[in-house]
Design an enzyme around this catalytic site. Structure first.
Site, PDB file in Angstrom:
ATOM      1  N   ASP A   1      -8.055 -23.596 -10.115  1.00  0.00           N
ATOM      2  CA  ASP A   1      -9.239 -23.491  -9.268  1.00  0.00           C
ATOM      3  C   ASP A   1      -9.859 -22.082  -9.383  1.00  0.00           C
ATOM      4  OD1 ASP A   1     -10.867 -24.872  -7.220  1.00  0.00           O
ATOM      5  OD2 ASP A   1     -10.222 -23.178  -5.976  1.00  0.00           O
TER       6      ASP A   1
ATOM      7  N   LYS B   1     -13.647 -20.733 -10.966  1.00  0.00           N
ATOM      8  CA  LYS B   1     -14.554 -19.757 -10.353  1.00  0.00           C
ATOM      9  C   LYS B   1     -14.849 -18.623 -11.333  1.00  0.00           C
ATOM     10  CE  LYS B   1     -12.832 -20.962  -5.788  1.00  0.00           C
ATOM     11  NZ  LYS B   1     -12.029 -20.629  -4.632  1.00  0.00           N
TER      12      LYS B   1
END
Ligand SMILES: NC(=O)c1ccc[n+]([C@@H]2O[C@H](COP(=O)([O-])OP(=O)(O)OC[C@H]3O[C@@H](n4cnc5c(N)ncnc54)[C@H](OP(=O)(O)O)[C@@H]3O)[C@@H](O)[C@H]2O)c1
Length: 386
Positions: free
Chosen positions: A232, A236
């Site tokens: 995750d 980003k």
């Protein structure tokens, strides 16, 4: 579409919402709560035209959704119901078909799913001159062409909450880029859960103890490996890298997760039981960083065209080094922000803060770009629509 009410003209913005999980539901309720603010301050009324989850959709009936009907759908979802099972619900073939059928002039398509199945719908929306807002990182982290298709539609697309939730990370990056400032380095902590773990290690607690505690407190995903793997955070980092203008694919982001491959297939319980076997390794890492006057952070680092994500020793007296707890923090080092970086810090998750960020994106888009012009083609997206 303008609605004239006495002396004041109110502009209606049709909105298709994909995803009615935590963020989507918070967005729907914030829109209902902020009706008068939007009317009085911006002359704006957001008009839902379709609500979609993974099971189906509820499309606005003749005459539109009433506030009561929207509140009822919200309750239905909060009670664990599916949209397909709602009395007005129906199934749909794909998100793209919803945009095709429901997307009229001036529509905003909002992606609050956690799925990459919305990609074609988003590209079609942009091709038709609609606007899109994403909380969902996945469409921006599949192949570069899709990112280019979405981001190339200046004034038509926003994805502020994909990095740092409500924090203005993307807006800041865009401002640096658009001024021609040269970004030399970005370093950030973009996971509250991993920030919490790093603080625990710094305080002298063991890795296994800190992970187990975060798990118990509900700070981790139901399977803590979804946080510990770093994917995750890597998404980003990739969104930031592409925002700088680097052409990069996910495989080029160097990701160091916090557990070894051999623990990938264990059940969650066995994984937690096995964790103490990693304690010594993390004790040594922390000790090595301390010996250099540094501290360990789970950081995303972008520098000289390379993007990496993993445990990183950073100077103790740097903004990242001083960070404790679950806040997100990002340092931008550029030509104009050097040697002291531009720093953004704050809560980087939470459905309400994220929904508020999505709502700001929607409202801000109404003040930019070309609106309500009917079908029009936005350059750069024709070839990527499947
Ligand atoms: N939560 C946060 O703090 C936060 C912060 C920043 C960004 N985000 C991002 O915001 C997005 C939403 O997060 P969340 O916490 O609300 O997730 P969530 O609770 O898991 O909700 C996801 C929603 O998407 C729906 N969905 C899944 N596939 C779909 C599809 N193909 N078409 C239509 N709907 C589909 C799900 O449907 P069902 O209801 O039928 O399952 C659900 O309603 C995620 O991408 C997340 O990464 C979240």
């Amino acid at each position: 579409m303008e609605k004239v009410d006495g002396m004041s003209a109110e502009r209606e913005t049709p909105l298709i919402l994909f995803g009615l999980g935590g963020v989507g539901r918070a967005l729907l309720s914030q829109i209902l709560e902020q009706r008068s603010l939007h009317r009085e301050r911006y002359g704006l009324r957001i008009r839902f035209t379709a609500l979609c989850d993974s099971s189906g959709a509820v499309v606005a009936p003749q005459g539109g959704f009433t506030e009561e009907l929207l509140a009822g759908i919200l309750q239905h979802k909060e009670a664990g119901g599916t949209l397909a099972s709602h009395r007005l619900g129906r199934s749909y073939r794909s998100p793209e078909t919803i945009v095709e059928e429901i997307g009229g002039p001036g529509t905003v398509v909002v992606d609050c799913t956690a799925s990459d199945s919305t990609v074609d719908a988003l590209l079609l929306a942009l091709k038709r001159g609609h606007q899109v807002v994403l909380a969902n990182k996945k469409p921006l982290t599949v192949v570069q062409d899709v990112y280019d298709g979405i981001s190339g539609s200046l004034g038509h697309a926003r994805w502020e909450t994909t990095v740092g939730a409500g924090l203005p990370v993307i807006a800041t990056l865009n401002r640096l880029v658009s001024s021609g400032d040269e970004i030399e380095r970005i370093a950030g902590s973009f996971s509250g859960t991993l920030g919490y773990l790093m603080t625990g290690l710094e305080e002298g607690r063991s890795f296994s103890e800190t992970v187990a505690e975060a798990y118990r407190l509900g700070y981790t995903e139901p399977d803590p490996r979804d946080d510990l793997g770093g994917v995750d955070v890597a998404r980003k980092a990739l969104i930031l890298a592409r925002g700088i203008g680097w052409h990069m694919e996910m495989e080029q982001v160097e990701v160091s997760g916090l557990y070894p491959e051999r623990m990938a297939d264990l059940s969650v319980d066995s994984f937690l039981t096995e964790l103490p076997s990693l304690d010594e390794q993390y004790r040594e890492l922390v000790a090595g960083a301390t010996a250099e006057g540094k501290v360990l952070r789970y950081a995303a680092t972008l520098s000289e065209g390379a993007c990496s994500v993993g445990p990183t020793a950073v100077a103790k007296d740097s903004p990242l080094g001083r960070l404790t707890g679950t806040d997100n923090l990002v340092e931008f080092y550029s030509r104009w922000y050097n040697p002291n970086p531009l720093v953004i810090q704050g809560r980087g998750a939470g459905v309400e803060a994220t929904a508020a960020g999505v709502l700001s994106d929607i409202v801000e888009l109404q003040g930019s770009g070309v609106r309500g012009q009917g079908p029009e083609t936005v350059s750069g997206v024709e070839d990527t629509v499947g």
